[in-house]
Write a protein that holds these residues in place. Structure first.
Motif, PDB file in Angstrom:
ATOM      1  N   LEU A   1       0.815  -1.208   0.000  1.00  0.00           N
ATOM      2  CA  LEU A   1       0.000   0.000   0.000  1.00  0.00           C
ATOM      3  C   LEU A   1       0.852   1.262   0.000  1.00  0.00           C
ATOM      4  O   LEU A   1       0.571   2.213  -0.734  1.00  0.00           O
ATOM      5  N   VAL A   2       1.907   1.284   0.802  1.00  0.00           N
ATOM      6  CA  VAL A   2       2.798   2.444   0.839  1.00  0.00           C
ATOM      7  C   VAL A   2       3.496   2.617  -0.516  1.00  0.00           C
ATOM      8  O   VAL A   2       3.597   3.730  -1.033  1.00  0.00           O
ATOM      9  N   ALA A   3       3.923   1.512  -1.115  1.00  0.00           N
ATOM     10  CA  ALA A   3       4.566   1.579  -2.435  1.00  0.00           C
ATOM     11  C   ALA A   3       3.598   2.085  -3.502  1.00  0.00           C
ATOM     12  O   ALA A   3       4.010   2.717  -4.472  1.00  0.00           O
ATOM     13  N   ALA A   4       2.306   1.837  -3.300  1.00  0.00           N
ATOM     14  CA  ALA A   4       1.293   2.297  -4.254  1.00  0.00           C
ATOM     15  C   ALA A   4       0.930   3.766  -4.033  1.00  0.00           C
ATOM     16  O   ALA A   4       0.098   4.319  -4.744  1.00  0.00           O
ATOM     17  N   GLY A   5       1.548   4.416  -3.033  1.00  0.00           N
ATOM     18  CA  GLY A   5       1.334   5.839  -2.812  1.00  0.00           C
ATOM     19  C   GLY A   5       0.422   6.187  -1.651  1.00  0.00           C
ATOM     20  O   GLY A   5       0.191   7.369  -1.393  1.00  0.00           O
ATOM     21  N   TYR A   6      -0.084   5.191  -0.945  1.00  0.00           N
ATOM     22  CA  TYR A   6      -0.914   5.483   0.229  1.00  0.00           C
ATOM     23  C   TYR A   6      -0.013   5.802   1.407  1.00  0.00           C
ATOM     24  O   TYR A   6       1.123   5.354   1.483  1.00  0.00           O
ATOM     25  N   ARG A   7      -0.531   6.591   2.336  1.00  0.00           N
ATOM     26  CA  ARG A   7       0.273   7.029   3.471  1.00  0.00           C
ATOM     27  C   ARG A   7       0.284   5.988   4.588  1.00  0.00           C
ATOM     28  O   ARG A   7      -0.765   5.581   5.067  1.00  0.00           O
ATOM     29  N   GLY A   8       1.474   5.604   4.984  1.00  0.00           N
ATOM     30  CA  GLY A   8       1.609   4.757   6.149  1.00  0.00           C
ATOM     31  C   GLY A   8       1.480   5.627   7.385  1.00  0.00           C
ATOM     32  O   GLY A   8       1.981   6.752   7.416  1.00  0.00           O
ATOM     33  N   HIS A   9       0.812   5.123   8.397  1.00  0.00           N
ATOM     34  CA  HIS A   9       0.655   5.877   9.637  1.00  0.00           C
ATOM     35  C   HIS A   9       1.490   5.239  10.754  1.00  0.00           C
ATOM     36  O   HIS A   9       2.245   5.930  11.419  1.00  0.00           O
TER      37      HIS A   9
ATOM     38  N   VAL B   1      -2.459   2.090   7.986  1.00  0.00           N
ATOM     39  CA  VAL B   1      -2.302   2.931   6.803  1.00  0.00           C
ATOM     40  C   VAL B   1      -3.483   3.894   6.776  1.00  0.00           C
ATOM     41  O   VAL B   1      -4.492   3.663   7.449  1.00  0.00           O
ATOM     42  N   LEU B   2      -3.352   4.960   6.015  1.00  0.00           N
ATOM     43  CA  LEU B   2      -4.434   5.930   5.898  1.00  0.00           C
ATOM     44  C   LEU B   2      -5.087   5.796   4.538  1.00  0.00           C
ATOM     45  O   LEU B   2      -4.394   5.703   3.510  1.00  0.00           O
ATOM     46  N   ASP B   3      -6.415   5.793   4.527  1.00  0.00           N
ATOM     47  CA  ASP B   3      -7.111   5.761   3.252  1.00  0.00           C
ATOM     48  C   ASP B   3      -7.034   7.158   2.635  1.00  0.00           C
ATOM     49  O   ASP B   3      -6.474   8.078   3.238  1.00  0.00           O
TER      50      ASP B   3
END
Length: 134
Positions: free
Chosen positions: A92-100, A115-117
């Protein structure tokens, strides 16, 4: 009649972005829902997850829309083991979503990450921690 918990509703600022995120988590939402003001996914057991655009909500509630990420709503997705938490978080982080919160071994016995939506809402990824060999 006793009320039955039936659905979780999320108000989103960008329907297509939100649905793309939740599809990556395995939810089945038809592609045509990306441009709709309302979308739903039926979860195992019959519970529904629903998305409504801010504009759709304002159509029946003209008051100020609360920032979606601040409403205290969080969703949790069980992964296939601790390595599954790590892999999904990284994907998900690699796809550009923000890790929290990056994956960690939580004191309550689970591998956990957040992760943050696209609307800034926390989405928990978890699995039961591996048991030590003994």
């Amino acid at each position: 009649m006793t009320p039955r918990f039936d659905a979780i509703g999320l108000v989103v600022s960008d329907m297509a972005a939100s649905l793309a995120f939740y599809r990556r988590l395995g939810l089945d939402v038809p592609p045509e829902a990306d441009s709709a003001p309302h979308a739903e996914a039926v979860l195992p057991g019959g519970l529904r997850l629903m998305w409504d655009t801010e504009e759709a909500v304002r159509a029946f509630d003209p008051g100020p829309a609360e920032a979606p990420g601040t409403g205290g709503t969080a969703l949790a997705f069980r992964c296939d083991g601790p390595a599954g938490v790590d892999a999904l978080y990284e994907e998900l982080v690699a796809a550009g979503y923000r890790g929290h919160l990056p994956p960690w071994d939580a004191p309550w016995g689970q591998r956990y990450a957040v992760v943050l939506d696209p609307d800034g809402r926390g989405v928990d990824l978890f699995a039961d921690a591996a048991r030590p060999a003994g």
